[in-house]
Design an enzyme around this catalytic site. Sequence first.
Site: not given
Ligand SMILES: NC(=O)c1ccc[n+]([C@@H]2O[C@H](COP(=O)([O-])OP(=O)(O)OC[C@H]3O[C@@H](n4cnc5c(N)ncnc54)[C@H](OP(=O)(O)O)[C@@H]3O)[C@@H](O)[C@H]2O)c1
Length: 252
Positions: A143, A157
């Site tokens: 991130s 985080y």
């Molecule tokens: N969107 C943003 O603005 C943003 C910005 C910076 C960084 N990020 C990073 O990008 C990545 C994806 O984020 P996103 O925004 O797409 O969020 P999201 O839609 O909440 O996706 C996170 C995914 O991780 C899975 N997950 C969570 N805990 C898990 C575990 N213990 N084992 C296996 N799977 C797990 C969740 O599925 P289940 O709950 O079904 O397992 C979900 O599909 C993350 O690492 C986040 O920190 C996102």
Amino acid sequence: MNRFTGRTVLVTGAGSGLGRAIALAFAAEGASVVAAGRTAASLNETVGLIEAADGTAAAVTADVTDSSRLQSLVRGSVDRFGGLDIAVNNAGILRGTGPVGEVSEEDWDAVLRTNVTGVWLAMKHEIAHMRENGGGAIVNISSNLGAHLRIPNLAAYITSKAAVSALTRAAALDHIHQGIRINAVSPGAADGPMSLRPGETDADRAERVKTENPLGRVAEAGEVAAAVLYLASPAAGAVVGTDLVIDSGSSA
Ligand SMILES: NC(=O)c1ccc[n+]([C@@H]2O[C@H](COP(=O)([O-])OP(=O)(O)OC[C@H]3O[C@@H](n4cnc5c(N)ncnc54)[C@H](OP(=O)(O)O)[C@@H]3O)[C@@H](O)[C@H]2O)c1
């Protein structure tokens, strides 16, 4: 383009958000995709979207905090598609908001266990396969919060993602001699639920970020996916241990 024909790609957290966009993007360029996460229904939806576009994918439930499940996930990917060439360690959670002194021990442990230990454990098993099979490419999703930017009330985080950025560089140094290229992508607020504040709609977020970052908009999930595909592609053959920030200029 069909840069990934004949390649097998594992994506954790592929049932939603950025992980789903990354899985779809790889499949659209010919890869066989293993979509992993904890929730079968959302993973099956990702696979359905890929198959509807004539792509190839399999859904596998695995929790990234469970080492033995990750080991089976890697073995299963190899059994199903004949190898594992690329892994995207994207699964992550955002919890424990509020001032440091008020973060619960449970939230702190959950965020560090999922975001840091989960990425390390996944790499451990991915590397075990790749180093015996001619190498590969790993992209960790970190991130901009962490190594590049800090804001109040997100210490757990921020700490976890600073660790993912550092772990990526350390791992890159340790394994490049085995032909494994390891890099990170560090998104800022991207199109997805994680960048929505409580009760906020997509339209509210669009209005808020007009003045919040230099570009005036969040990154599209496809823009983050494009960076991941580049780092995993042969065009990035000399890119090792980099951490590519895609945050609309927030940390510029
Ligand atoms: N969107 C943003 O603005 C943003 C910005 C910076 C960084 N990020 C990073 O990008 C990545 C994806 O984020 P996103 O925004 O797409 O969020 P999201 O839609 O909440 O996706 C996170 C995914 O991780 C899975 N997950 C969570 N805990 C898990 C575990 N213990 N084992 C296996 N799977 C797990 C969740 O599925 P289940 O709950 O079904 O397992 C979900 O599909 C993350 O690492 C986040 O920190 C996102």
